[in-house]
Design a protein around this motif. Sequence first.
Motif, short mmCIF file in Angstrom:
data_model
loop_
_atom_site.label_atom_id
_atom_site.label_comp_id
_atom_site.label_asym_id
_atom_site.label_seq_id
_atom_site.Cartn_x
_atom_site.Cartn_y
_atom_site.Cartn_z
N PHE A 1 -36.89 32.52 47.60
CA PHE A 1 -37.62 32.68 46.35
C PHE A 1 -37.84 31.33 45.68
N ILE A 2 -36.80 30.50 45.63
CA ILE A 2 -36.92 29.18 44.99
C ILE A 2 -37.89 28.29 45.76
N THR A 3 -37.83 28.35 47.07
CA THR A 3 -38.74 27.55 47.89
C THR A 3 -40.19 27.93 47.60
N ARG A 4 -40.44 29.21 47.36
CA ARG A 4 -41.80 29.68 47.14
C ARG A 4 -42.28 29.46 45.70
N HIS A 5 -41.39 29.63 44.73
CA HIS A 5 -41.83 29.66 43.33
C HIS A 5 -41.26 28.55 42.44
N GLY A 6 -40.28 27.81 42.92
CA GLY A 6 -39.64 26.81 42.08
C GLY A 6 -40.05 25.39 42.42
N ALA A 7 -39.75 24.47 41.53
CA ALA A 7 -40.06 23.06 41.75
C ALA A 7 -39.06 22.20 40.99
N LEU A 8 -38.75 21.05 41.57
CA LEU A 8 -37.87 20.06 40.95
C LEU A 8 -38.64 18.75 40.88
N ASP A 9 -38.85 18.25 39.66
CA ASP A 9 -39.64 17.02 39.57
C ASP A 9 -38.74 15.79 39.66
N PRO A 10 -39.31 14.59 39.77
CA PRO A 10 -38.50 13.39 39.99
C PRO A 10 -37.51 13.06 38.88
N LEU A 11 -37.69 13.66 37.70
CA LEU A 11 -36.77 13.40 36.59
C LEU A 11 -35.62 14.40 36.55
N GLY A 12 -35.64 15.36 37.46
CA GLY A 12 -34.59 16.38 37.47
C GLY A 12 -34.93 17.59 36.63
N ILE A 13 -36.19 17.70 36.20
CA ILE A 13 -36.63 18.86 35.43
C ILE A 13 -37.04 19.96 36.40
N VAL A 14 -36.55 21.17 36.14
CA VAL A 14 -36.78 22.30 37.04
C VAL A 14 -37.80 23.25 36.43
N ARG A 15 -38.68 23.79 37.28
CA ARG A 15 -39.66 24.77 36.82
C ARG A 15 -39.69 25.95 37.77
N ILE A 16 -39.95 27.13 37.18
CA ILE A 16 -40.10 28.34 37.99
C ILE A 16 -41.23 29.17 37.39
N ASP A 17 -42.03 29.77 38.25
CA ASP A 17 -43.15 30.59 37.80
C ASP A 17 -42.64 31.80 37.02
N ARG A 18 -43.14 32.00 35.82
CA ARG A 18 -42.65 33.06 34.93
C ARG A 18 -42.92 34.46 35.49
N THR A 19 -44.12 34.68 35.96
CA THR A 19 -44.46 36.01 36.48
C THR A 19 -43.58 36.37 37.68
N ALA A 20 -43.36 35.41 38.56
CA ALA A 20 -42.56 35.67 39.75
C ALA A 20 -41.12 36.03 39.39
N ILE A 21 -40.51 35.28 38.48
CA ILE A 21 -39.12 35.53 38.14
C ILE A 21 -38.97 36.83 37.35
N GLU A 22 -39.96 37.16 36.53
CA GLU A 22 -39.89 38.42 35.78
C GLU A 22 -39.86 39.62 36.70
N THR A 23 -40.59 39.56 37.79
CA THR A 23 -40.73 40.72 38.68
C THR A 23 -39.77 40.68 39.87
N ALA A 24 -38.91 39.68 39.92
CA ALA A 24 -37.96 39.56 41.04
C ALA A 24 -36.89 40.64 40.96
N ASP A 25 -36.28 40.93 42.11
CA ASP A 25 -35.14 41.83 42.15
C ASP A 25 -34.07 41.33 41.18
N PRO A 26 -33.39 42.22 40.45
CA PRO A 26 -32.42 41.77 39.44
C PRO A 26 -31.34 40.83 39.97
N GLU A 27 -30.81 41.09 41.16
CA GLU A 27 -29.78 40.21 41.70
C GLU A 27 -30.36 38.84 42.04
N ILE A 28 -31.56 38.82 42.60
CA ILE A 28 -32.21 37.55 42.92
C ILE A 28 -32.53 36.80 41.63
N LYS A 29 -32.96 37.51 40.61
CA LYS A 29 -33.27 36.88 39.33
C LYS A 29 -32.05 36.14 38.79
N VAL A 30 -30.90 36.80 38.80
CA VAL A 30 -29.67 36.18 38.29
C VAL A 30 -29.29 34.97 39.13
#
Length: 417
Positions: free
Chosen positions: A240-269
Motif C-alpha cells: 500500500f505504501i509503495t503504491r500510495h505513499g511518498a517520502l521527500d528529500p526533507l523527510g516529509i511523508v505524504r499519503i493519498d487521502r482517498t486511498a487511506i480512507e478506503t483502505a482495510d482498517p488493519e492496513i490503515k492503522v
Amino acid sequence: MLTPADIALCGLDPAGLFAPIADRKTIGLAVSGGADSLALMLLYAAWSGRKPKAIVYTVDHGLRPEARAEAAMVVAEAEKLGLSCRSLVWTGDKPVTGKQSAARSARYGLIGQAMEADGAEILLTAHHQRDQAETILMRLAHGSGVSGLGGIRTFSNVEAVSVFRPLLGVPPEALATLVARAGLSPASDPSNTDRAYERTRWRDALPGLAELGLGPDRLSKMAERLQRIDAFAAREADRFITRHGALDPLGIVRIDRTAIETADPEIKVRVIERLLAAASGGHSFFLSRIEALAGRVAAGEHFTATLAGARVLADANTIVIHREAGRVGLPTASLSPGETLVWDGRFVVAAAKAGTIGPATGLTRKAFKELTGKALSGPVAGLRTAPLLRDRRGEIAAIGSLEVGEGFSVTQIPLTS
C-alpha cells in the motif's frame, strides 16, 4: 556427560533446533548460568556433525554477590565441553531503579562489542516456551495489537545484536531435566521469584490459566499463528505504501487521502504507524492513539495533530506528516572523515571530510530555493526539522538528502522494509 539417550528422553533434537544457523561461520551463546542457558550450551555441545564455531559469552553484572562465581562456573563448564568462553564484566555505577532493564541493555552492549571483535554473526539465547507465554500475557494486558501478541520472534535484533532463539517451543521443564541429568547445579536469580516484577506475577498466574486450558503450549501456538497474520499484514502495508505513499528529500511523508480512507482498517492503522515512524524517527507508539488517528482519517476529518514526535496535517487530498520541532531537541554532531552516522533515526550520513550536522532551524523558503534551485513543496516546519550539513568552513553541503556540496553522502531510511 550427557548421552544421546538423555537428550532424547527430554524430547530434544539438537540438529533440528540449530538447523537455521547451520551455515553460519561463528555464533555466540549467551549463558548466564541458569538452567535454561546451561541447557542451551549443553545442547549445542551435543550437536554432532558440521556446525559453526561457538563462543560462549557470560556477563558478571555485579548486581549480586554471587555474580562473579556464577560467571566463573559458566567458564569452567564451557571449557569442559570444549567451547571457548569469554567472561564480560559490567563495570561502573549501577542503577538504583530499573535494574533489570539496565542490566539487559548492558549485557547486550557488552556481548555485542565482544561479538564484533570475535566475528560472531548471531547470538543464541535460551528464551523458552514459558518466556513466550509470559510475554504474550503481559502484552495482552498492555493492549498490544497483532504484532505485539505475536510475542517473541525466533529471529530479531536486540540492542543492535542479531539474535536467534532456538528454544522458544521448548518447555523449561525439559531444559531443567537435561541440566540435572548432566549433573550440573544451575545458578538461581532471586529476581525470578520477586513479585515486584510483572513477569513474575504472570509466571505465578500461569498454572491457574493452564487448568483452564490456557497453558504455555497453547499460548505459544497462538503466537505462531499471530506471527503469520502479522507478516501477511506487514507485506500488505508495504504494498500500500509503495503504491500510495511518498517520502521527500526533507523527510516529509505524504499519503493519498482517498486511498487511506478506503483502505482495510488493519492496513490503515499499520500504514499510519509506519508513516509516523518514518517522519519522526521513532519506533514505539501507543496503538490506541494510532487507532484514534486512523478513525479521524476514516471519518474524513480535516485536522492537524501531533503524535509520537510527528506533526500530521490532513486536508481533502493528502495527509502530510513531518518531524515535530521543539518538543525534543533535534541532534547536532561533528563529523569526522570516514564516519557514518544515523541522524534522528531518519537519515544516514556518510562523511568523506570533516563537518557538522544539525537541524535546518531558521531556514526559509527563499533560502531553500536559492540553495537547491527548487521551490519548497511542503511546510516550512518540515524543512526546519531536516538535517543541515556544513563542511568545516561553514558552507552548506546538504539539506536533507539534497546534496548541494561535496564530501557528504546522505540517504534516507526507507518507508518500507
